[in-house]
Design a protein around this motif. Structure first.
Motif, mmCIF file in Angstrom:
data_model
loop_
_atom_site.group_PDB
_atom_site.id
_atom_site.type_symbol
_atom_site.label_atom_id
_atom_site.label_comp_id
_atom_site.label_asym_id
_atom_site.label_seq_id
_atom_site.Cartn_x
_atom_site.Cartn_y
_atom_site.Cartn_z
ATOM 1 N N LEU A 77 -6.519 -44.938 70.902
ATOM 2 C CA LEU A 77 -7.138 -44.621 70.298
ATOM 3 C C LEU A 77 -9.020 -44.588 70.863
ATOM 4 N N SER A 78 -9.957 -44.148 70.667
ATOM 5 C CA SER A 78 -11.129 -43.886 71.570
ATOM 6 C C SER A 78 -11.890 -44.875 71.659
ATOM 7 N N ALA A 79 -12.431 -44.879 72.364
ATOM 8 C CA ALA A 79 -13.150 -46.797 72.715
ATOM 9 C C ALA A 79 -13.591 -46.634 71.055
ATOM 10 N N GLY A 80 -14.948 -45.798 70.891
ATOM 11 C CA GLY A 80 -15.244 -45.556 69.382
ATOM 12 C C GLY A 80 -14.791 -46.255 68.284
ATOM 13 N N ALA A 81 -13.727 -45.655 68.086
ATOM 14 C CA ALA A 81 -12.825 -46.014 66.925
ATOM 15 C C ALA A 81 -12.190 -47.065 67.498
ATOM 16 N N VAL A 82 -12.180 -47.814 68.495
ATOM 17 C CA VAL A 82 -11.380 -49.303 68.693
ATOM 18 C C VAL A 82 -12.494 -50.223 67.867
ATOM 19 N N ALA A 83 -14.231 -49.897 68.213
ATOM 20 C CA ALA A 83 -15.491 -50.818 68.116
ATOM 21 C C ALA A 83 -15.030 -50.712 66.567
ATOM 22 N N THR A 84 -14.815 -49.758 65.533
ATOM 23 C CA THR A 84 -15.664 -49.443 64.351
ATOM 24 C C THR A 84 -14.199 -49.733 63.992
ATOM 25 N N ARG A 85 -13.207 -49.838 64.320
ATOM 26 C CA ARG A 85 -12.174 -51.000 63.765
ATOM 27 C C ARG A 85 -12.272 -52.405 63.730
ATOM 28 N N ILE A 86 -12.247 -52.162 64.959
ATOM 29 C CA ILE A 86 -12.847 -54.290 64.730
ATOM 30 C C ILE A 86 -13.401 -54.697 64.774
ATOM 31 N N SER A 87 -14.632 -53.562 63.568
ATOM 32 C CA SER A 87 -15.953 -53.881 63.148
ATOM 33 C C SER A 87 -15.165 -54.565 61.609
ATOM 34 N N ARG A 88 -14.463 -53.498 61.353
ATOM 35 C CA ARG A 88 -14.187 -53.548 59.654
ATOM 36 C C ARG A 88 -13.339 -54.681 59.412
ATOM 37 N N ILE A 89 -12.447 -54.471 60.416
ATOM 38 C CA ILE A 89 -11.239 -55.411 60.310
ATOM 39 C C ILE A 89 -11.760 -56.922 60.499
ATOM 40 N N LYS A 90 -13.110 -57.017 61.311
ATOM 41 C CA LYS A 90 -13.233 -58.776 61.185
ATOM 42 C C LYS A 90 -14.422 -58.532 59.837
ATOM 43 N N ARG A 91 -14.554 -57.266 59.373
ATOM 44 C CA ARG A 91 -15.325 -58.048 57.868
ATOM 45 C C ARG A 91 -14.244 -58.234 56.775
ATOM 46 N N LEU A 92 -13.135 -57.302 56.902
ATOM 47 C CA LEU A 92 -12.239 -57.600 56.223
ATOM 48 C C LEU A 92 -11.338 -59.455 56.052
ATOM 49 N N LEU A 93 -11.363 -59.019 57.281
ATOM 50 C CA LEU A 93 -10.348 -60.770 57.315
ATOM 51 C C LEU A 93 -11.587 -61.719 57.110
ATOM 52 N N ALA A 94 -13.079 -61.415 58.073
ATOM 53 C CA ALA A 94 -14.292 -62.662 56.940
ATOM 54 C C ALA A 94 -13.934 -62.956 55.269
ATOM 55 N N GLY A 95 -13.860 -61.131 54.311
ATOM 56 C CA GLY A 95 -13.940 -61.630 53.276
ATOM 57 C C GLY A 95 -12.657 -62.502 52.969
ATOM 58 N N GLN A 96 -11.663 -62.198 53.217
ATOM 59 C CA GLN A 96 -10.193 -62.856 52.636
ATOM 60 C C GLN A 96 -10.383 -64.030 53.127
ATOM 61 N N LEU A 97 -10.699 -65.082 53.558
ATOM 62 C CA LEU A 97 -11.052 -65.724 54.246
ATOM 63 C C LEU A 97 -11.972 -66.513 53.195
ATOM 64 N N ASP A 98 -12.948 -66.099 53.091
ATOM 65 C CA ASP A 98 -13.895 -66.570 51.390
ATOM 66 C C ASP A 98 -13.531 -66.333 50.575
ATOM 67 N N LEU A 99 -12.474 -65.443 50.335
ATOM 68 C CA LEU A 99 -11.700 -66.067 49.418
ATOM 69 C C LEU A 99 -10.729 -66.612 48.947
ATOM 70 N N GLU A 100 -9.894 -66.756 50.159
ATOM 71 C CA GLU A 100 -8.839 -68.111 50.570
ATOM 72 C C GLU A 100 -8.958 -69.864 49.835
ATOM 73 N N ALA A 101 -11.125 -68.990 50.361
ATOM 74 C CA ALA A 101 -11.763 -70.869 50.520
ATOM 75 C C ALA A 101 -11.998 -70.929 49.111
ATOM 76 N N ILE A 102 -12.728 -69.956 48.281
ATOM 77 C CA ILE A 102 -12.984 -70.364 47.184
ATOM 78 C C ILE A 102 -11.619 -71.293 46.350
#
Length: 187
Positions: free
Chosen positions: A161-186
């Motif tokens: 991937l390009s470095a920009g695509a990597v940075a974008t994916r990391i940001s999106r995945i972190k948000r996705l995982l954080a959202g899942q952690l919040d849902l599972e905590a509930i």
């Protein structure tokens, strides 16, 4: 005096020997624990994880016969390891439910944690691994390298991937995982 090779990302590593067996020994010395963590990131089952790790080691050893030094040994080994892991996931994919981005760190250990803290940390790490296991292979690859504290340039070189695509994916995945952690905590 040990010669040091610096790759494009500026990471230093000992100069690579010419012989494939010596290269393999050096690769294991540099990345053995990282490869074990990589296998854990791709495979939840301990028996399957050991098989995957053995497969990774075998393919790394085989591949080093054609290593030409155009990238660092670290990058080469990560590429091979991730390709083996992605193939492993591909074979098991029909049996597991995966999530993608288009669908809706290691835990720092206290030197003297309480039993409750240890259990909590283990559960959190297991939860993170479970989430990683549900990601698409390319997203999993990016996050595992990110958790290994590799920079975007190295992750880009390993993943294609390009470095920009990597940075974008990391940001999106972190948000996705954080959202899942919040849902599972509930729950």
């Amino acid at each position: 005096m040990t010669m040091v090779h610096q790759d494009k990302t500026g990471d230093a590593e000992p100069a690579a020997p010419r012989d494939a067996d010596e290269l393999y020994k050096l690769a294991v010395e540099l990345l053995e624990r990282a490869l074990a963590r990589l296998a854990a990131g791709y495979e939840a089952d301990p028996v399957e994880r050991q098989d995957l790790l053995q497969d990774i080691h075998l393919q790394v050893w085989r591949s080093l016969k054609s290593f030409d030094g155009r990238c660092s040994l670290r990058t080469w080994v990560y590429r091979v390891a991730h390709n083996v892991a992605v193939d492993h996931v591909g074979r098991a994919r029909r049996q597991k439910g995966m999530i993608g981005l288009d669908q809706a760190a290691e835990i720092v250990a206290d030197p003297h944690p309480s039993p409750e803290k240890e259990v909590s940390d283990r559960l959190a790490l297991a939860q993170i691994h479970a989430m990683l296991h549900r990601l698409q292979p390319i997203d999993r690859q990016v996050m595992i390298l990110y958790l290994e504290e590799e920079n975007a340039a190295t992750i880009a070189e390993v993943s294609g991937l390009s470095a920009g695509a990597v940075a974008t994916r990391i940001s999106r995945i972190k948000r996705l995982l954080a959202g899942q952690l919040d849902l599972e905590a509930i729950r």
